[in-house]
Design an enzyme around this catalytic site. Sequence first.
Site, PDB file in Angstrom:
ATOM      1  CG  ASP A 252      44.790  23.309 -16.496  1.00  0.00           C
ATOM      2  OD1 ASP A 252      43.977  22.413 -16.795  1.00  0.00           O
ATOM      3  OD2 ASP A 252      44.790  23.862 -15.380  1.00  0.00           O
ATOM      4  N   GLY A 253      43.202  23.304 -19.367  1.00  0.00           N
ATOM      5  CA  GLY A 253      41.997  23.986 -19.852  1.00  0.00           C
ATOM      6  C   GLY A 253      41.281  23.287 -20.990  1.00  0.00           C
TER       7      GLY A 253
ATOM      8  CD1 TRP B  51      39.061  25.939 -26.379  1.00  0.00           C
ATOM      9  CD2 TRP B  51      38.121  23.982 -26.978  1.00  0.00           C
ATOM     10  NE1 TRP B  51      38.886  25.949 -27.745  1.00  0.00           N
ATOM     11  CE2 TRP B  51      38.312  24.776 -28.140  1.00  0.00           C
ATOM     12  CE3 TRP B  51      37.550  22.711 -27.109  1.00  0.00           C
ATOM     13  CZ2 TRP B  51      37.962  24.321 -29.407  1.00  0.00           C
ATOM     14  CZ3 TRP B  51      37.188  22.276 -28.380  1.00  0.00           C
ATOM     15  CH2 TRP B  51      37.398  23.081 -29.505  1.00  0.00           C
TER      16      TRP B  51
ATOM     17  CD  GLU C  13      48.722  14.231  -8.804  1.00  0.00           C
ATOM     18  OE1 GLU C  13      49.188  14.519  -9.938  1.00  0.00           O
ATOM     19  OE2 GLU C  13      49.453  13.963  -7.821  1.00  0.00           O
ATOM     20  CG  ASN C  14      45.779  14.026 -15.370  1.00  0.00           C
ATOM     21  OD1 ASN C  14      46.626  14.474 -16.135  1.00  0.00           O
ATOM     22  ND2 ASN C  14      44.997  14.835 -14.655  1.00  0.00           N
ATOM     23  CD1 TRP C  15      48.069   7.418 -12.975  1.00  0.00           C
ATOM     24  CD2 TRP C  15      46.945   6.465 -14.649  1.00  0.00           C
ATOM     25  NE1 TRP C  15      48.984   7.005 -13.915  1.00  0.00           N
ATOM     26  CE2 TRP C  15      48.321   6.411 -14.951  1.00  0.00           C
ATOM     27  CE3 TRP C  15      46.042   5.917 -15.565  1.00  0.00           C
ATOM     28  CZ2 TRP C  15      48.809   5.839 -16.122  1.00  0.00           C
ATOM     29  CZ3 TRP C  15      46.524   5.346 -16.729  1.00  0.00           C
ATOM     30  CH2 TRP C  15      47.897   5.305 -17.002  1.00  0.00           C
TER      31      TRP C  15
ATOM     32  NE  ARG D 289      41.724  14.897 -15.359  1.00  0.00           N
ATOM     33  CZ  ARG D 289      41.780  16.047 -16.006  1.00  0.00           C
ATOM     34  NH1 ARG D 289      41.313  16.125 -17.225  1.00  0.00           N
ATOM     35  NH2 ARG D 289      42.300  17.117 -15.459  1.00  0.00           N
TER      36      ARG D 289
ATOM     37  NE  ARG E 275      47.889  25.024 -14.189  1.00  0.00           N
ATOM     38  CZ  ARG E 275      47.754  24.109 -13.266  1.00  0.00           C
ATOM     39  NH1 ARG E 275      48.660  23.978 -12.326  1.00  0.00           N
ATOM     40  NH2 ARG E 275      46.701  23.310 -13.241  1.00  0.00           N
TER      41      ARG E 275
ATOM     42  CB  SER F 214      49.454  21.044 -10.659  1.00  0.00           C
ATOM     43  OG  SER F 214      48.436  21.987 -10.463  1.00  0.00           O
TER      44      SER F 214
ATOM     45  CD  GLU G 172      62.442  34.575 -14.688  1.00  0.00           C
ATOM     46  OE1 GLU G 172      61.402  35.234 -14.511  1.00  0.00           O
ATOM     47  OE2 GLU G 172      63.469  34.702 -13.992  1.00  0.00           O
TER      48      GLU G 172
HETATM   49  C1  FPP Z   1      44.482  19.458 -18.759  1.00  0.00           C
HETATM   50  O1  FPP Z   1      43.219  19.955 -19.143  1.00  0.00           O
HETATM   51  C2  FPP Z   1      45.028  18.613 -19.788  1.00  0.00           C
HETATM   52  C3  FPP Z   1      45.262  17.284 -19.652  1.00  0.00           C
HETATM   53  C4  FPP Z   1      44.981  16.534 -18.418  1.00  0.00           C
HETATM   54  C5  FPP Z   1      45.767  16.461 -20.763  1.00  0.00           C
HETATM   55  C6  FPP Z   1      46.647  17.149 -21.740  1.00  0.00           C
HETATM   56  C7  FPP Z   1      46.566  16.408 -23.013  1.00  0.00           C
HETATM   57  C8  FPP Z   1      46.614  16.939 -24.252  1.00  0.00           C
HETATM   58  C9  FPP Z   1      46.902  18.360 -24.486  1.00  0.00           C
HETATM   59  C10 FPP Z   1      46.354  16.131 -25.482  1.00  0.00           C
HETATM   60  C11 FPP Z   1      47.131  14.874 -25.627  1.00  0.00           C
HETATM   61  C12 FPP Z   1      48.599  15.043 -25.438  1.00  0.00           C
HETATM   62  C13 FPP Z   1      49.532  14.865 -26.398  1.00  0.00           C
HETATM   63  C14 FPP Z   1      50.962  15.010 -26.050  1.00  0.00           C
HETATM   64  C15 FPP Z   1      49.183  14.531 -27.774  1.00  0.00           C
HETATM   65  P1  FPP Z   1      41.955  19.611 -18.227  1.00  0.00           P
HETATM   66  O2  FPP Z   1      41.271  18.443 -18.798  1.00  0.00           O
HETATM   67  O3  FPP Z   1      42.378  19.463 -16.799  1.00  0.00           O
HETATM   68  O4  FPP Z   1      41.111  20.918 -18.413  1.00  0.00           O
HETATM   69  P2  FPP Z   1      40.113  21.562 -17.342  1.00  0.00           P
HETATM   70  O5  FPP Z   1      40.961  22.013 -16.179  1.00  0.00           O
HETATM   71  O6  FPP Z   1      39.530  22.691 -18.087  1.00  0.00           O
HETATM   72  O7  FPP Z   1      39.122  20.515 -16.974  1.00  0.00           O
END
Ligand code: FPP
Length: 251
Positions: A29-30, A34, A76-78, A80, A197, A205, A216
């Site tokens: 996450d993050g 970033w 849930e990411n769908w 976005r 996490r 989540s 753990e």
């Molecule tokens: C959460 O950060 C991260 C994701 C929803 C996607 C994770 C994907 C990758 C690390 C890269 C692609 C994956 C692979 C396996 C190559 P966020 O976007 O929710 O961050 P935020 O909470 O700061 O908005």
Amino acid sequence: MNSKHIVSPDFDSIQEQTLIPTHVAIIMDGNGRWAQKRMLNRIKGHEQGSKTVRSIVETSREIGVNVLTLYAFSTENWQRPKNEVNALMTLLVSFLRSEEKNMLDNNIRLMSIGELHRLPKEVQQALNRVISITQYNTGMILNLALSYGSRSELVDMVKKIATGVKSGSIEIDTITPEVISANLFSMNLPDPDILIRTSGEMRISNFMLWQLAYTELFFTETLWPDFTKEEYLQILHSYQLRERRYGTVST
Ligand code: FPP
């Protein structure tokens, strides 16, 4: 748990050690924050995040973790914005294509859990290709949770078992926790020993709710693109100092 022990977070000291976790699961996450902190597009954060994925896969393999599950895309990411979903799908395909040789060279087997049929055809094809060509690798399993949500996994499990009961192939009295585990997307995998996490959020989540019963938990403020091999080793070291009692008392 494997029979090695990290006595210090120093990577070189790992050779003769015990208690390497069998299964590490990570909620990455993050990425968005970033990028925002640097006035960049969120997608840049995901790109940087996929570099962290490469480094943590490599470290996990080197230290002898058997299974590494990465939460790469949730149900849930769908929801976005379309351009972000598309960018994540493109990143996945390029990760799969670029890592194929590395997985073969390092004896890594790719697996995936989630509602994979919802992924774009191109992602499904790239995924199935690497899953297929790495299926006999035994060094480590890299398990990508894609279009994954634990509640839909549980609903799917209930439907499978209910269908078995209805058809007479499963008797109600034979339904045990093992039967439930065997009917989840993660069917043959051991439960995670550690969940990490990143980014300071203290939530699960909708991730592996059944499988995390005795896991753990480790939360770090570090944003996923900044997560390093050193911090990972530090967490593994802290894990070794914890006493896992599984609801019983100390001996
Ligand atoms: C959460 O950060 C991260 C994701 C929803 C996607 C994770 C994907 C990758 C690390 C890269 C692609 C994956 C692979 C396996 C190559 P966020 O976007 O929710 O961050 P935020 O909470 O700061 O908005």
